[in-house]
Design a protein around this motif. Structure first.
Motif, short mmCIF file in Angstrom:
data_model
loop_
_atom_site.label_atom_id
_atom_site.label_comp_id
_atom_site.label_asym_id
_atom_site.label_seq_id
_atom_site.Cartn_x
_atom_site.Cartn_y
_atom_site.Cartn_z
N ASP A 103 0.85 -1.18 0.00
CA ASP A 103 0.00 0.00 0.00
C ASP A 103 0.89 1.24 0.00
OD1 ASP A 103 -2.03 1.81 0.18
OD2 ASP A 103 -2.61 1.32 2.24
N CYS A 152 0.35 5.08 2.54
CA CYS A 152 -0.64 4.50 3.46
C CYS A 152 -1.12 5.47 4.53
CB CYS A 152 -0.07 3.24 4.11
SG CYS A 152 1.40 3.57 5.14
N GLY A 204 -2.40 4.47 8.20
CA GLY A 204 -2.59 3.02 8.15
C GLY A 204 -3.97 2.50 8.46
N SER A 241 -5.28 0.52 5.44
CA SER A 241 -4.43 -0.66 5.26
C SER A 241 -4.83 -1.77 6.23
CB SER A 241 -2.96 -0.30 5.46
OG SER A 241 -2.58 0.79 4.66
N GLY A 257 2.64 -1.41 4.43
CA GLY A 257 2.23 -0.03 4.22
C GLY A 257 3.44 0.88 4.15
#
Length: 332
Positions: A141, A144, A147, A150, A164
């Protein structure tokens, strides 16, 4: 027979050798100090270490001089370090209310994306139309942020692993702290942790745009899915056309055969609102010729290599600026 020293003091015969030894030792220490001073002034520390230790310089001094030599580094590492120093990315950012967030690294980004009290990014609804794309797969990702999305993807779609990546060190640190808290709260034993949420998620700090295109030559396939959601504008504004095109080529190279790039590009009319963030961004904005409507043709061209594109969906957000198409580019 008795002799006199420099102070005209009578020195007994039996002490003569003792005083002669002290004088020679003092001279040797002064000589050593003078040698070390000359070495430092002439910048010869490393050459003296390479040619062998000076017999008049103590072992401790040789070790100290050797410790001052910079460690050997690969060409890739040197390029990365030089790039970080130029961009100022190796310095820990200072966070205050006057930050410009030049990389789109907003502290409360998901506050604008979430429409209810419980976390629910509506892009999850679009991704959930094809859950088989993610189940048991390895994901990257890009951009990110903190997060949240994610983590939801990794949990909801039972991915094998998710990395991420974000250019903001503070955000990736916060995201990894959240993972660590989830690990401590879980009841999963260490023996059964591999591949299970949250042990299958990690966040790392880094700039996805490489310091030099030559580094693309060492890229190898390692992911099944790459997510690039609402990130292209920030790559574009900070690294211009060349940086974004390089990032697209890197995404292709990092995907395994059959891999998918899930892309959510921003329209060019959203760039204008951010063009005054920094002098560099203003210059890049004025130099952009590679517009978002050209992304698909470029990604499908021989210069990159994706075989096909399909529209995954359009999030039904209450704010028009967040209604961006989510596309899937497939690698054969």
């Amino acid at each position: 027979m008795e002799v006199e020293n420099n102070n005209n003091t009578i020195v007994p015969e039996n002490k003569k050798e003792h005083f002669a030894y002290k004088r020679s030792a003092s001279v040797e220490i002064e000589d050593n100090a003078e040698k070390i001073k000359r070495l430092k002034q002439n910048g010869l520390e490393t050459s003296s270490a390479a040619q062998g230790a000076d017999p008049h310089v103590t072992e401790g001094t040789n070790k100290k001089l050797a410790a001052q030599r910079p460690p050997a580094q690969s060409p890739k590492k040197r390029i990365q370090l030089d790039n970080k120093n130029v961009a100022g990315l190796d310095k820990k950012p200072k966070h205050n209310k006057h930050e410009t967030f030049m990389f789109g690294n907003y502290r409360h980004y998901y506050g604008k994306r979430i429409l209810d009290k419980d976390f629910h990014d509506i892009r999850l609804d679009v991704l959930a139309t094809q859950p088989e794309l993610f189940r048991g797969k390895q994901l990257l990702d890009i951009g990110c942020n903190s997060g949240h999305l994610s983590l939801e993807i990794a949990k909801k779609f039972e991915v094998k692993s998710l990395v991420g990546l974000d250019i903001d060190r503070f955000l990736t640190h916060e995201a990894q702290m959240a993972v660590n808290l989830l690990k401590r709260a879980s009841n999963v034993s260490a023996a059964n942790a591999a591949g299970r949420f949250p042990y299958n998620v990690k966040f790392v700090h880094g700039n996805y745009v490489l310091a030099d295109d030559v580094l693309l030559e060492i890229e190898r396939p390692q992911y099944d899915i790459i997510l690039c959601l609402s990130v292209t504008k920030w790559i574009h504004l900070n690294f211009c056309d060349a940086g974004l095109k390089q990032a697209f080529r890197r995404m292709y190279l990092q995907l395994r055969p059959g891999g998918k790039l899930i892309l959510e590009p921003q329209s060019f009319d959203t760039y204008k609102r951010r063009k005054k963030l920094t002098d560099n961004i203003r210059e890049n904005y004025n130099a952009i010729h590679f517009k978002p409507e050209q992304f698909t043709a470029y990604l499908l061209s021989p210069e990159v290599g994706f075989a096909s594109m399909e529209l995954m969906g359009m999030p039904e957000h209450c704010k028009a600026g967040f209604k961006r198409p989510i596309q899937i580019f497939s690698k054969v």
